[in-house]
Write an enzyme that holds these catalytic residues in place. Sequence first.
Site, PDB file in Angstrom:
ATOM      1  N   GLY A  17       9.818 -44.078 -52.122  1.00 18.19           N
ATOM      2  CA  GLY A  17      10.722 -44.847 -52.970  1.00 18.19           C
ATOM      3  C   GLY A  17      12.179 -44.479 -52.807  1.00 18.19           C
ATOM      4  N   LYS A  18      12.478 -43.633 -51.818  1.00 17.21           N
ATOM      5  CA  LYS A  18      13.846 -43.134 -51.651  1.00 17.21           C
ATOM      6  C   LYS A  18      14.835 -44.235 -51.265  1.00 17.21           C
ATOM      7  CE  LYS A  18      12.723 -41.746 -46.959  1.00 17.21           C
ATOM      8  NZ  LYS A  18      11.445 -42.485 -47.064  1.00 17.21           N
ATOM      9  N   THR A  20      14.672 -47.528 -51.924  1.00 22.11           N
ATOM     10  CA  THR A  20      14.927 -48.367 -53.098  1.00 22.11           C
ATOM     11  C   THR A  20      15.846 -47.654 -54.071  1.00 22.11           C
ATOM     12  OG1 THR A  20      12.804 -49.514 -52.908  1.00 22.11           O
ATOM     13  CG2 THR A  20      13.859 -49.519 -55.071  1.00 22.11           C
ATOM     14  N   ASP A  38      17.603 -43.754 -40.892  1.00 20.79           N
ATOM     15  CA  ASP A  38      16.846 -44.573 -39.944  1.00 20.79           C
ATOM     16  C   ASP A  38      17.727 -45.150 -38.839  1.00 20.79           C
ATOM     17  OD1 ASP A  38      14.584 -44.062 -41.368  1.00 20.79           O
ATOM     18  OD2 ASP A  38      14.224 -46.120 -42.031  1.00 20.79           O
ATOM     19  N   ARG A 154       2.052 -46.948 -47.547  1.00 17.46           N
ATOM     20  CA  ARG A 154       2.338 -47.054 -46.110  1.00 17.46           C
ATOM     21  C   ARG A 154       1.388 -48.044 -45.451  1.00 17.46           C
ATOM     22  NH1 ARG A 154       5.847 -44.305 -42.115  1.00 17.46           N
ATOM     23  NH2 ARG A 154       5.019 -45.024 -40.133  1.00 17.46           N
ATOM     24  N   ILE A 204      18.010 -27.864 -53.854  1.00 18.06           N
ATOM     25  CA  ILE A 204      17.434 -29.209 -53.854  1.00 18.06           C
ATOM     26  C   ILE A 204      16.822 -29.492 -55.217  1.00 18.06           C
ATOM     27  CG2 ILE A 204      15.718 -30.711 -52.770  1.00 18.06           C
ATOM     28  CD1 ILE A 204      15.994 -28.911 -50.254  1.00 18.06           C
TER      29      ILE A 204
END
EC number: 2.7.1.22
Length: 230
Positions: A17-18, A20, A38, A154, A204
């Site tokens: 969901g990263k 979005t 990407d 996926r 993180i």
Amino acid sequence: MTRKTIIVGVSGASCSGKSTLCQLLHAIFEGSSLVHEDDFYKTDAEIPVKNGIADWDCQESLNLDAFLENLHYIRDHGVLPTHLRNRENKNVAPEALIEYADIIKEFKAPAIPTLEQHLVFVDGFMMYVNEDLINAFDIRLMLVTDFDTLKRRREARTGYITLEGFWQDPPHYFENYVWPGYVHGHSHLFVNGDVTGKLLDKRIQLSPSSKMSVRDNVQWAINSILNALQ
């Protein structure tokens, strides 16, 4: 007066969901920028082949050196390099912005304060795999993973447009390539190497649960960003 640039990483496994979340944050924070890891995939011919099948989900499928160089450019200049500006919204799924328009409206200014900083949101699945990359971000967000949910999402996808064509996962690709690649790239960040467990690296910020709604993820990310900027 030039605004200070803050680079915000939004990472997680494939289908976590990263992307979005990044798109919604970009729409909510006015004047922000958006970068997609990407865009640093290697050409189809350069993708590593394992057991006769192309492995698009390993670190080696990406030009991480070029990715890091571009993050440094953004840090030094406060703007995206031209080739990234030209692609900034090409990977944005307009249907997501339409589907979650109510969330954007709910959180958009004046609901959140207008920031003095220029936020650059970066989404990708291999962004915290080494120290140089981790240090390239000011704020590091990560969506928690759930094997079964990720596998289902996926396998529901029809495929991916690549630099030179189209890729569709063959059977059992998630458990043989996607998940092992994610574990290999991120186990060093977690207690006992368990990527579904607790983080060792306190730089993180990990989302509280893999069961959170899109709205909950947006709320968590906004709170994390605003708290980090205080």
